[in-house]
Scaffold this active site. Structure first.
Site, PDB file in Angstrom:
ATOM      1  N   ARG A  39       0.827  -1.208   0.000  1.00  7.45           N
ATOM      2  CA  ARG A  39       0.000   0.000   0.000  1.00  7.45           C
ATOM      3  C   ARG A  39       0.860   1.257   0.000  1.00  7.45           C
ATOM      4  NH1 ARG A  39      -3.249   2.643   4.626  1.00  7.45           N
ATOM      5  NH2 ARG A  39      -4.875   3.807   3.536  1.00  7.45           N
ATOM      6  N   HIS A  53       0.562   4.312  -2.721  1.00  7.40           N
ATOM      7  CA  HIS A  53       0.273   5.694  -2.333  1.00  7.40           C
ATOM      8  C   HIS A  53       1.426   6.634  -2.674  1.00  7.40           C
ATOM      9  CE1 HIS A  53      -3.462   5.390   0.360  1.00  7.40           C
ATOM     10  NE2 HIS A  53      -3.368   4.258  -0.335  1.00  7.40           N
ATOM     11  N   SER A  93       8.355  10.288  -2.064  1.00  6.92           N
ATOM     12  CA  SER A  93       7.927  11.508  -1.372  1.00  6.92           C
ATOM     13  C   SER A  93       7.007  11.206  -0.203  1.00  6.92           C
ATOM     14  CB  SER A  93       7.243  12.470  -2.352  1.00  6.92           C
ATOM     15  OG  SER A  93       6.107  11.875  -2.942  1.00  6.92           O
ATOM     16  N   ASN A  95      -3.645   8.974   3.762  1.00  6.36           N
ATOM     17  CA  ASN A  95      -2.392   8.365   4.204  1.00  6.36           C
ATOM     18  C   ASN A  95      -2.249   8.248   5.718  1.00  6.36           C
ATOM     19  OD1 ASN A  95      -1.548   8.114   1.546  1.00  6.36           O
ATOM     20  ND2 ASN A  95      -0.499  10.095   1.536  1.00  6.36           N
ATOM     21  N   HIS A 133      -5.868  -5.679  -2.964  1.00  9.29           N
ATOM     22  CA  HIS A 133      -6.724  -5.791  -1.778  1.00  9.29           C
ATOM     23  C   HIS A 133      -6.974  -7.239  -1.386  1.00  9.29           C
ATOM     24  CE1 HIS A 133      -8.625  -1.491  -2.107  1.00  9.29           C
ATOM     25  NE2 HIS A 133      -7.375  -1.484  -1.685  1.00  9.29           N
TER      26      HIS A 133
END
Length: 350
Positions: free
Chosen positions: A74, A78, A88, A106, A205
């Protein structure tokens, strides 16, 4: 298949029979296109053990807590969808403003310490030559593989970004769990992902957990009609109110194994998020969900294609960006730590 209609049975048999045409091996994905500046053998001379170091360390981590595999996968998602795969999302906030980690999508991210631990091991072996962005990409790949999914090569050579994205940019580039399939398809189309890519990436998922707040609007005040009744009843036990803070698994069949059961969940109306279940409700993606549900090999192949594509979104290469000494702080703010790491080049246990 005893209760299947003749047509359904025919479809299932057909999908299973053609599975041999979608065989996948780790070596084959190196034929996929990669952007200029990346390479399949980027660290062959400067840090030949980098992949072995990452995998061996993650084997230890997952032996203690397999849930970290989903967390690292994940984290990579993201990072890449917001400002590209430049690590970043790993940056802490500063006086100039909050970081990407502080944006609503987040707030529940995990795995930051694991990435920094991997960075320390890799830099101990090779010096400061491997970027945090590349380590995150390798960690995501190994999270998939060590959970039972496909093994595949990752193009390397990314550099780390010098700044984090704004809250607005983060929100704009990470579709919420209550988004429908059309919204997600439109959002990802701007990044050159087709419907097959979207459905394949959603298969991430198949491992992991979610907080109640991400799906309780499907339960309260009225139940989403696309949700299986028994599934909804069980979810209400976990999340007895709209404001519940409990967690539940994303895939009720094999929550800790990377496989195609997520798609079986969707066909049985047991997808947790609207963004999951609507992939089966929507006519543009329904057949793709079905094909992945009956053919795991096909899912793995398409997942690898989409992951390699995603891992190259707006990457920094060459002389752009930097290679951080600490994944959570850009080098300009970490000079003393940088000096100590650059000088460190001891032989590791690997």
């Amino acid at each position: 298949m005893a209760n299947a209609t003749p047509f359904t049975a025919f479809l299932l048999v057909s999908f299973l029979c053609i599975s041999s045409y979608f065989s996948f091996s780790k070596a084959e994905n190196t034929a996929l296109p990669i952007v200029s500046g990346l390479s399949w053998t980027f660290y062959q001379k400067s840090c030949p053990k980098v992949e072995s170091i990452v995998r061996k360390q993650l084997q230890k981590v997952f032996k203690e807590d397999i849930s970290q595999a989903a967390a690292l996968l994940r984290l990579h998602f993201h990072d890449c969808f917001v400002q590209g795969c430049d690590a970043s999302v790993l940056l802490d906030g500063s006086a100039s403003g909050p970081s990407e980690q502080d944006a609503p999508p987040n707030l529940t991210l995990r795995g930051f310490k694991i990435i920094n631990d991997l960075r320390a091991l890799v830099h101990k072996e090779c010096g400061r030559v491997v970027s945090c962005a590349d380590i995150a990409a390798l960690a995501a790949r190994d999270s998939v593989y060590l959970s039972g999914g496909p093994d595949y090569d990752v193009p390397l050579g990314r550099r780390d970004g010098l700044s984090f994205a704004t809250r607005d940019a983060t929100l704009q580039n990470l579709p919420p769990p209550f988004a429908n399939a059309d919204t997600i398809l439109s959002s990802l189309a701007t990044k050159n992902f087709d419907p097959t890519d979207v459905v394949a990436l959603s298969g991430g998922h198949t491992i992991g957990i979610s907080h109640c707040g991400s799906f309780t609007r499907r339960l309260y005040p009225t139940q989403d009609p696309t949700m299986d009744q028994t599934f909804a009843k069980n979810l209400r036990r976990v999340c007895p109110t709209e404001n519940s803070t409990n967690t539940t698994v994303l895939d009720i069949r094999t929550p800790n194994k990377f496989d195609n059961k997520y798609y079986v969940d969707l066909m049985n109306r047991q997808g947790l998020f609207t963004s999951d279940q609507d992939l089966y409700t929507n006519g543009k993606t329904r057949s793709i969900v079905t094909s992945f549900a009956v053919n795991e090999t096909l899912f793995f192949e398409k997942f690898v294609v989409a992951m390699v594509k995603m891992s190259q979104l707006s990457v920094l290469t060459g002389k752009t960006g930097e290679i951080r000494a600490n994944c959570s702080v850009r080098n300009a703010n970490n000079r003393s730590f940088l000096a100590s790491v650059v000088e460190e080049n001891a032989t590791s246990e690997y």
